[in-house]
Design an enzyme around this catalytic site. Sequence first.
Site, short mmCIF file in Angstrom:
data_model
loop_
_atom_site.label_atom_id
_atom_site.label_comp_id
_atom_site.label_asym_id
_atom_site.label_seq_id
_atom_site.Cartn_x
_atom_site.Cartn_y
_atom_site.Cartn_z
N ASP A 199 3.31 39.01 31.99
CA ASP A 199 2.19 39.80 32.48
C ASP A 199 2.67 41.24 32.64
OD1 ASP A 199 0.16 41.04 33.80
OD2 ASP A 199 0.03 39.59 35.45
N TYR A 231 7.08 39.92 35.05
CA TYR A 231 5.83 40.15 35.77
C TYR A 231 5.87 41.58 36.29
CZ TYR A 231 2.33 39.73 39.50
OH TYR A 231 1.25 39.93 40.33
#
Length: 290
Positions: A179, A138
């Site tokens: 992400d 992330y």
Amino acid sequence: MTMQLSLNPLVRELHVCSKGFNLLTFTNKILYMKIATYNVNGVNGRLPVLLRWLQESMPDIVCLQELKAPQEKFPLQDIENAGYKAIWHGQKSWNGVAILSRGEAPQEIRRVLPGDPEDLHSRYIEAKVNGLTIGCLYLPNGNPAPGPKFDYKLRWFERLTKHAAELYRSGERVILTGDYNVMPTELDVYKPERWVDDALFRPETRAAFHKLLEQGWTDAIRKLYPGEVIYTFWDYFRNAYGRNAGLRIDHFLLSADVDKDLVIAGVDKFVRGWEKTSDHAPVWIELKDA
DNA sequence: ATGGCAGATGTTATCTGA
């Protein structure tokens, strides 16, 4: 006896038939594996949506981001009831990453991205699963830019790139997914001219992503859908999903020997249309003959 | 260009996200 799996509908049918088994196997050989990434934006608030998607999509391996839950508040029982083993790295309020597997339990390699002992954000977890090295990440948002948050994003990117180089050299079969908070090209953002000064699209950010790719990684979605507009995120404002005003920021990067087994990939865009859904949609790939 | 929405924490709002 052998069976050739050439058509995905056949794979899907076999997958459904194999319900209850950890991996689709035939004569003890893994024929097919589905791996997904999903920024859930709060694993507890999102639990009904997450469980419904797991049941419908039936990925073998899942990387989750933005758990937004401390380590002890991860909903392990619900995840296990859905058929998954899990490792996770939680954090109060923000961040948090997890790796789920329907097969063997993920064997944790690390839960911190090397290179900065003072970075306490839960943004990286890495495990060996089914012969693959899976890095679940992330990457920092980085807004507002410029500023300290943007500096942190670029430093984090440099650490990821350094670690990725070591993984690539290791000879292991590696997937780096999650992400990335990067739209790699203008094709990956609705109205790119509005995003040129944003941390997700600034030249430094795109350059960092391309430098990472130059190590040899394959951007799985872009390889299979060259030239197509594909998004993985739509913000909650202004009916962004209804207008398809989205971003492609969740990515699968594959090492060369994973890339050669890549069959198909996609975005479960429909999940973004569900009630109480995340602002991201799940992204997945399917590999043959591991 | 702006502000819109959502989750978590834990207040009657603040911070963060992208």
